[in-house]
Motif scaffolding. Structure first.
Motif, PDB file in Angstrom:
ATOM      1  N   VAL A   1      32.594  38.191  43.954  1.00 14.49           N
ATOM      2  CA  VAL A   1      33.183  37.298  44.937  1.00 14.49           C
ATOM      3  C   VAL A   1      32.291  37.386  46.168  1.00 14.49           C
ATOM      4  CG1 VAL A   1      35.205  36.749  46.335  1.00 14.49           C
ATOM      5  CG2 VAL A   1      35.493  37.656  44.014  1.00 14.49           C
ATOM      6  N   VAL A   2      31.573  36.317  46.436  1.00 20.92           N
ATOM      7  CA  VAL A   2      30.592  36.310  47.522  1.00 20.92           C
ATOM      8  C   VAL A   2      31.311  36.580  48.849  1.00 20.92           C
ATOM      9  CG1 VAL A   2      28.919  34.895  48.764  1.00 20.92           C
ATOM     10  CG2 VAL A   2      29.081  34.755  46.260  1.00 20.92           C
ATOM     11  N   GLY A   3      30.798  37.550  49.581  1.00 19.20           N
ATOM     12  CA  GLY A   3      31.388  37.918  50.862  1.00 19.20           C
ATOM     13  C   GLY A   3      32.383  39.059  50.780  1.00 19.20           C
ATOM     14  N   SER A   4      32.772  39.453  49.574  1.00 17.57           N
ATOM     15  CA  SER A   4      33.707  40.565  49.433  1.00 17.57           C
ATOM     16  C   SER A   4      33.035  41.850  49.902  1.00 17.57           C
ATOM     17  CB  SER A   4      34.136  40.719  47.969  1.00 17.57           C
ATOM     18  OG  SER A   4      34.888  41.905  47.804  1.00 17.57           O
ATOM     19  N   PRO A   5      33.746  42.674  50.666  1.00 14.79           N
ATOM     20  CA  PRO A   5      33.139  43.917  51.148  1.00 14.79           C
ATOM     21  C   PRO A   5      32.746  44.873  50.022  1.00 14.79           C
ATOM     22  CG  PRO A   5      35.442  43.763  51.852  1.00 14.79           C
ATOM     23  CD  PRO A   5      35.097  42.481  51.161  1.00 14.79           C
TER      24      PRO A   5
ATOM     25  N   SER B   1      37.422  23.863  42.295  1.00 19.96           N
ATOM     26  CA  SER B   1      38.876  23.754  42.201  1.00 19.96           C
ATOM     27  C   SER B   1      39.538  23.833  43.568  1.00 19.96           C
ATOM     28  CB  SER B   1      39.442  24.899  41.341  1.00 19.96           C
ATOM     29  OG  SER B   1      39.001  24.816  40.026  1.00 19.96           O
ATOM     30  N   LEU B   2      40.784  23.417  43.597  1.00 15.88           N
ATOM     31  CA  LEU B   2      41.650  23.559  44.768  1.00 15.88           C
ATOM     32  C   LEU B   2      42.716  24.588  44.408  1.00 15.88           C
ATOM     33  CD1 LEU B   2      42.566  22.649  47.599  1.00 15.88           C
ATOM     34  CD2 LEU B   2      44.018  20.963  46.437  1.00 15.88           C
ATOM     35  N   TRP B   3      42.773  25.685  45.175  1.00 10.45           N
ATOM     36  CA  TRP B   3      43.758  26.742  44.980  1.00 10.45           C
ATOM     37  C   TRP B   3      44.918  26.498  45.930  1.00 10.45           C
ATOM     38  CZ3 TRP B   3      46.430  30.334  47.734  1.00 10.45           C
ATOM     39  CH2 TRP B   3      46.960  31.431  47.050  1.00 10.45           C
TER      40      TRP B   3
ATOM     41  N   ARG C   1      53.120  32.660  54.177  1.00  9.80           N
ATOM     42  CA  ARG C   1      52.802  31.256  54.478  1.00  9.80           C
ATOM     43  C   ARG C   1      52.057  30.589  53.331  1.00  9.80           C
ATOM     44  NH1 ARG C   1      50.591  32.979  60.207  1.00  9.80           N
ATOM     45  NH2 ARG C   1      49.728  34.469  58.780  1.00  9.80           N
ATOM     46  N   ARG C   2      52.211  29.286  53.229  1.00 10.56           N
ATOM     47  CA  ARG C   2      51.509  28.479  52.234  1.00 10.56           C
ATOM     48  C   ARG C   2      50.085  28.225  52.718  1.00 10.56           C
ATOM     49  NH1 ARG C   2      53.647  27.085  48.180  1.00 10.56           N
ATOM     50  NH2 ARG C   2      52.225  25.392  47.712  1.00 10.56           N
ATOM     51  N   ILE C   3      49.135  28.317  51.788  1.00  5.03           N
ATOM     52  CA  ILE C   3      47.753  27.972  52.093  1.00  5.03           C
ATOM     53  C   ILE C   3      47.135  27.269  50.882  1.00  5.03           C
ATOM     54  CG2 ILE C   3      47.416  29.815  53.782  1.00  5.03           C
ATOM     55  CD1 ILE C   3      45.799  31.334  51.687  1.00  5.03           C
ATOM     56  N   ALA C   4      46.073  26.545  51.158  1.00  2.00           N
ATOM     57  CA  ALA C   4      45.300  25.872  50.111  1.00  2.00           C
ATOM     58  C   ALA C   4      43.837  25.904  50.530  1.00  2.00           C
ATOM     59  CB  ALA C   4      45.774  24.435  49.933  1.00  2.00           C
ATOM     60  N   PHE C   5      42.957  26.094  49.537  1.00  2.91           N
ATOM     61  CA  PHE C   5      41.522  26.128  49.842  1.00  2.91           C
ATOM     62  C   PHE C   5      40.732  25.816  48.570  1.00  2.91           C
ATOM     63  CE2 PHE C   5      43.003  30.402  48.932  1.00  2.91           C
ATOM     64  CZ  PHE C   5      42.106  30.864  47.989  1.00  2.91           C
ATOM     65  N   ARG C   6      39.491  25.405  48.784  1.00  2.00           N
ATOM     66  CA  ARG C   6      38.620  25.109  47.646  1.00  2.00           C
ATOM     67  C   ARG C   6      37.883  26.368  47.198  1.00  2.00           C
ATOM     68  NH1 ARG C   6      34.659  20.524  48.414  1.00  2.00           N
ATOM     69  NH2 ARG C   6      34.176  21.743  50.246  1.00  2.00           N
TER      70      ARG C   6
ATOM     71  N   ARG D   1      30.293  36.844  33.323  1.00  2.00           N
ATOM     72  CA  ARG D   1      30.023  36.924  34.762  1.00  2.00           C
ATOM     73  C   ARG D   1      30.858  35.864  35.452  1.00  2.00           C
ATOM     74  NH1 ARG D   1      26.345  34.606  38.659  1.00  2.00           N
ATOM     75  NH2 ARG D   1      26.010  36.093  40.338  1.00  2.00           N
ATOM     76  N   GLU D   2      31.563  36.284  36.493  1.00  7.14           N
ATOM     77  CA  GLU D   2      32.334  35.353  37.321  1.00  7.14           C
ATOM     78  C   GLU D   2      31.811  35.485  38.749  1.00  7.14           C
ATOM     79  OE1 GLU D   2      36.911  34.198  38.563  1.00  7.14           O
ATOM     80  OE2 GLU D   2      36.544  36.080  37.521  1.00  7.14           O
ATOM     81  N   ASN D   3      31.220  34.414  39.236  1.00  3.85           N
ATOM     82  CA  ASN D   3      30.689  34.355  40.589  1.00  3.85           C
ATOM     83  C   ASN D   3      31.565  33.365  41.358  1.00  3.85           C
ATOM     84  OD1 ASN D   3      28.147  32.660  42.213  1.00  3.85           O
ATOM     85  ND2 ASN D   3      28.515  34.793  42.659  1.00  3.85           N
ATOM     86  N   VAL D   4      32.193  33.821  42.436  1.00  5.60           N
ATOM     87  CA  VAL D   4      33.183  33.023  43.151  1.00  5.60           C
ATOM     88  C   VAL D   4      32.759  32.803  44.593  1.00  5.60           C
ATOM     89  CG1 VAL D   4      35.621  32.839  43.799  1.00  5.60           C
ATOM     90  CG2 VAL D   4      34.980  34.098  41.727  1.00  5.60           C
ATOM     91  N   TRP D   5      32.820  31.549  45.012  1.00  8.17           N
ATOM     92  CA  TRP D   5      32.582  31.160  46.403  1.00  8.17           C
ATOM     93  C   TRP D   5      33.865  30.493  46.874  1.00  8.17           C
ATOM     94  CZ3 TRP D   5      27.524  31.713  48.471  1.00  8.17           C
ATOM     95  CH2 TRP D   5      26.560  32.121  47.536  1.00  8.17           C
ATOM     96  N   LEU D   6      34.395  30.928  48.002  1.00  5.46           N
ATOM     97  CA  LEU D   6      35.634  30.323  48.494  1.00  5.46           C
ATOM     98  C   LEU D   6      35.468  29.837  49.924  1.00  5.46           C
ATOM     99  CD1 LEU D   6      37.103  32.766  50.341  1.00  5.46           C
ATOM    100  CD2 LEU D   6      37.484  33.624  48.058  1.00  5.46           C
ATOM    101  N   ASP D   7      36.309  28.891  50.289  1.00  8.92           N
ATOM    102  CA  ASP D   7      36.261  28.292  51.620  1.00  8.92           C
ATOM    103  C   ASP D   7      37.018  29.199  52.592  1.00  8.92           C
ATOM    104  OD1 ASP D   7      36.279  26.742  53.892  1.00  8.92           O
ATOM    105  OD2 ASP D   7      36.957  24.917  52.883  1.00  8.92           O
ATOM    106  N   LEU D   8      36.344  30.273  52.997  1.00  4.08           N
ATOM    107  CA  LEU D   8      36.963  31.256  53.885  1.00  4.08           C
ATOM    108  C   LEU D   8      37.346  30.637  55.224  1.00  4.08           C
ATOM    109  CD1 LEU D   8      37.891  34.134  54.291  1.00  4.08           C
ATOM    110  CD2 LEU D   8      35.570  34.715  55.030  1.00  4.08           C
ATOM    111  N   ALA D   9      36.567  29.688  55.723  1.00  8.72           N
ATOM    112  CA  ALA D   9      36.890  29.041  56.999  1.00  8.72           C
ATOM    113  C   ALA D   9      38.250  28.350  56.912  1.00  8.72           C
ATOM    114  CB  ALA D   9      35.802  28.049  57.390  1.00  8.72           C
TER     115      ALA D   9
END
Length: 150
Positions: free
Chosen positions: A40-44, A86-88, A104-109, A124-132
């Motif tokens: 997961v890109v950006g994961s510590p 995808s949209l989560w 709270r409800r949230i949605a992100f790509r 291999r699972e490489n994940v990029w999420l819309d952290l902003a």
């Protein structure tokens, strides 16, 4: 190696996403090879190797975020990989990314790059999420702080 069909990719990835939406760690891991690379890109933690390391990630993830629905927007296929946009959608009962979710409800790509093993499992699972988008929703939805009484 025989190339996987679009239908085979879709079955495995949809199954993976369904288990994620159900917060089913064992189910998620059943879609992966034993020595999966989970990044997961950006994961510590950085990229993780093996199902046990991935289990720790999913245990923490499911405590912080409770998925309800993943809607695929686009998929691109290769002979042994697929890229999924995808949209989560779900809720944040824990403290995702250090911010109290307060249910709270949230949605992100999300953008996933899946490399698949010959047996059809995820290697291999490489994940990029819309952290902003996540941060904006969690920060702007926070309840106003009560004023201190003198």
């Amino acid at each position: 190696m025989n190339a996987m069909t679009k239908e085979q990719f879709d079955r495995m990835i949809d199954r993976h996403f369904r288990f994620e939406a159900e917060n089913d760690v064992d189910g998620v891991l059943s879609t992966m090879v034993d020595d999966v690379e989970h990044d997961v890109v950006g994961s510590p933690t950085g990229p993780l190797n093996g199902q046990q390391a991935a289990r720790g990630f999913y245990d923490a993830l499911f405590a912080d975020l409770s998925g309800e629905k993943v809607t695929t927007l686009r998929r691109y296929y290769g002979p042994d990989f697929v890229v999924d946009e995808s949209l989560w959608e779900g809720t944040a009962p824990g403290t995702p990314f250090g911010i109290p979710g307060d249910g709270r409800r949230i949605a992100f790509r999300l953008l996933h790059v899946f490399d698949m093993a010959p047996d059809g499992k995820i290697k291999r699972e490489n994940v990029w999420l819309d952290l902003a988008a996540i941060l904006q929703q969690l920060q702007t939805q926070q309840a106003p702080q009560a004023e201190a009484v003198a």
